[in-house]
Write an enzyme that holds these catalytic residues in place. Structure first.
Site, short mmCIF file in Angstrom:
data_model
loop_
_atom_site.label_atom_id
_atom_site.label_comp_id
_atom_site.label_asym_id
_atom_site.label_seq_id
_atom_site.Cartn_x
_atom_site.Cartn_y
_atom_site.Cartn_z
CB SER B 121 -0.92 0.01 1.21
OG SER B 121 -1.75 1.17 1.18
CE LYS B 171 -2.97 -2.58 -1.10
NZ LYS B 171 -3.32 -2.88 -2.44
CG HIS B 174 -5.07 -1.12 3.01
ND1 HIS B 174 -5.16 -0.68 1.70
CD2 HIS B 174 -4.38 -0.15 3.68
CE1 HIS B 174 -4.57 0.50 1.59
NE2 HIS B 174 -4.09 0.84 2.77
CG ASN B 175 -7.01 -2.05 -1.52
OD1 ASN B 175 -6.08 -1.83 -0.76
ND2 ASN B 175 -6.87 -2.09 -2.84
CD GLU B 178 -7.51 2.55 -1.12
OE1 GLU B 178 -6.46 2.04 -0.72
OE2 GLU B 178 -7.87 2.52 -2.31
#
Lengths: 300, 300, 300, 300
Positions: B121, B171, B174-175, B178
């Site tokens: 990231s 990840k 995480h997205n 986001e």
């Protein structure tokens, strides 16, 4: 029974037809004289002013107000108050906010006038041929107006819901549910429209109207809509709203009631009023900032 | 350390720069020879084929694969397997689905090759100057590649997350976060844009970037975006997506985890791909059916 | 500068510390005398009543009001009005509704008193050591109070946002964004907690705080929270709210701004106040009605 | 017509009753012999094994499979394939995923066996007394099985929907809509339950079932449910789900169809499986971190 009807728009006009059909006598008034003339051919007594309408009724009078929600209701009530007598009854059959109905009832009570808030569902067709009525007001006075609903509603299609405001509250929530159900149906067809299958949407709505778990009037109306325009090509997906859905969400917020489906249905209506959004631009710009993802230029 | 890098797109190119800056030796390869030539000027060793890349590394080799998620990863791995030896290490630094990483690790393990799934990231800028790395794989083998991350990540910006798949899973989530954070910020500006006030959005993003609860990199990027185009007039609000948000929602569904914000963020991205919707047409048609509410014709 | 501070709760107390630290002279008052005494040790001048506080300031006076939003603000203003003179300045630094700030400014204006609505962000820590201030009011008068913010805010952490109400409006929207960002982060950890991996959440929040796209103060606070209670075992997931999120949604509805993420974040907070729901019972009962699906009895 | 029915659970049992009622001859089989014995009293021919069931049918045979979706369907088909002949017809009337139906049809086609995917709605009652059938498969072969549906469905309650998979796809979307409609209704009652009015919910559901816009079978079932338990005090609001709603959302994601209402209905079901949530803990902990807001301890 004999009653006055103030407001002869789509809903009021159809209600009068319905009342006349059930042998009630109706004195009618609207700022526009045309619908009153038409109704007079069906047996209604047209009045040229609210004063005239009231003068043709004997105490205890019953006056049904069927005008757009908001200030017009107050204007009509302000006109009515000096013309009415103690013990008279005013019905607000429109889509007023329940808090306004509570306030109006309190005001009329000071003059000894009874007030009922009546939520009306079933659409214009229901108003004419048998709708659904949710009624709030004084339980002891309700029998005086109950005969009106007995004929005009479909079987079991009216309810004395409780004290003042409870009728419009119930209608408000009804509309909130309606928003959710309509959006649910619409999203289903959205998925079908993007699928690999070439469904005939009218056929789909028909089969779902017959024996399925989701059968009901809204599905029948969906079938009707597709029968006229198989892919709805002629219209745009702009979803207007007239207030009750918003009131339902606002009320839910005040009551701390979690109503994601009703809230999202309303927000999707607002979303549909725009072809592009500022929030979309912000997200697109952010993706470009951190990942170099291409944006769509405004002239593309 | 010495390693090979396969894939020199925006992310791979910047990672190599970062690695070179931290005194690692990098043999580089991409189907497109251009970025390799550029990197050779910075000290990288360009290879004209994967075979050549591998031949320039000594066992135990470390090969970092940084290609678009999906089949290309498998093609690269299939090419690598016969070229590598027992004890060699392959890193997938792309946005692969964690389930695919688990499957790939199992396949490589049959050949005695270690596999790490590394979520990266920080955007392209982070890749070049200090990003954030989430690493899944064999805990005992991890020390062999840890030096790579020590320089390349920002301080504390890498994590051995757990067994295989845990890096790409992290990840992915995480997205998903986001997506939600970006949409939250964007909706805030949506409200500002419809308000009675004439805010300068760059100023707003700047003040929110300094000392507020919602300060962070995304708000700084918002400020950057508005500094270039004060009202974002030049772009359209089309919100593309590249997969991880969808995977997060799909994974949440599989885990029966209720994630309304992440799910709605994704659905609003899909919504933004269209200027009109079929579901909107269905709702508009239904309102017309039951209430006679006007629809917007397609030529209006 | 010299000013008065009314209200010495967590936020007011910390603001005074911050002001004193920047060499301002502060006359302080709170219904509870304790915090005033503490602040006097740091150099503040404690007053035992609002009258006393005002009497210690010279015209044009500056009085900062930092009391809970709602009626208390009006009570303080009603006390202040007869004590103040034309040209004096009152600042409301609390979380008042922007519409109330507009109304209050109009009221004070009748007495020639200027009013500024100041939204304050950064938490209690920000108030003490450098927060973020969004300021609405008369642009021409603003320079008279700007020195207060220059020291107290972090660098670029204050903004003259526009005419009256624009400060509290901006703070309100800030909090709406905050709701969405917090829920996005929380949902990410929800997915992690249900995953097959045994993540150390503090480590995850730390790595996401360093170099990732979603880094920012909220992620750092997440790290802090997990550092104290690794699985948050000691607390319940009851998400209270203090009003601004609700106001943001209500305002969005009034503006017909589609804000699904902020709205859902609020509704999930309301949902969290209950361990069971009536809507859940209705759905469970319906499933039982049409499909014979078992319901969970209340004693199970 | 003569056909075999494999699977005599709630749905299969009721379908056989319905078929017998319409003068079809039905050979029945279930791993549990009990329902077959009961049905034999109504005229069905019980078989003790699938082989026996098939042997009692003449080519071209029609076998209706009504077993739980998933691997059991494949097991039954694997048993059937060697027993059937070219031109025979297999119907899967269960809630199979449409993609599996497409794959199964391809497999059976290799043996010259026709396959129809039939989505069945209307609940257990509908299966017995007249349901709704959505049928996918070869248009040219469909007339051979159409007589089965003519009697068993309610009037217009069956539809040849299109090529293979289209029946189960339609049923899947039907269930997605059902989720949304149920949640909409449930949220309406949620608002009522938190209101200032003391509604009788059975009465409310009754009046809404008569003449309102939201009338339909689900509202009638709501009335039934409240008639048995006026406040649903005896049950918990745990909303289970059986898969089709999830499939609808997954399919919508694959098609990039924005379906917020259906998605949120599903997520609210997942939410209802927990009395407390990890995401709630994270938000509560964050509020405590930045604002010092009290958290609810786990022992409170």
């Amino acid at each position: 029974m004999k009653l006055g009807m103030i407001g002869l728009g789509k809903m009021g006009f159809n209600l009068v037809q319905n009342l006349l059909h059930h042998q009630h006598q109706v004195v009618v008034y609207d700022v526009n004289p045309e619908p009153g003339q038409k109704l007079s051919e069906l047996g209604a007594v047209p009045a040229t002013a609210i004063e005239e309408l009231v003068s043709q009724l004997a105490s205890p009078r019953v006056v049904w107000v069927m005008v757009p929600a908001g200030k017009i209701v107050d204007q009509v009530l302000d006109t009515l108050i000096p013309l009415l007598s103690q013990g008279d009854i005013v019905i607000d059959g429109g889509n007023s906010h329940y808090k306004e109905s509570i306030a109006r009832a309190a005001k009329l009570k000071q003059h000894g006038i009874h007030f009922f808030d009546v939520g009306t569902s079933g659409g214009t067709e229901g108003a004419a041929q048998g709708g659904c009525f949710m009624i709030g007001g004084d339980r002891n006075v309700f029998p005086a107006i109950e005969p009106l609903f007995q004929g005009m509603a479909v079987d079991q299609g009216y309810l004395y819901a409780g004290e003042i405001g409870s009728g419009h509250f119930l209608k408000m929530v009804h509309n909130g549910i309606e928003y959710g159900m309509m959006q649910a149906i619409a999203e289903g067809f959205e998925v079908l429209s993007k699928s690999q299958y070439d469904y005939n949407y009218e056929d789909v709505a028909r089969v779902w109207s017959n024996g399925s778990v989701i059968r009901g009037w809204l599905m029948e109306l969906t079938q009707n809509a597709f029968s006229k325009d198989p892919k709805l090509d002629s219209i745009r997906g702009v979803m207007q709203s007239s207030g009750e859905g918003k009131w339902t969400v606002e009320t839910a917020l005040d009551l701390q009631a979690s109503t994601p489906i009703i809230a999202m249905s309303l927000l999707m209506r607002y979303r549909s009023l725009e072809t592009d959004t500022f929030n979309g631009k912000v997200v697109a710009a952010l993706r470009n900032e951190f990942g170099g993802h291409a944006v769509v230029q405004n002239n593309e």
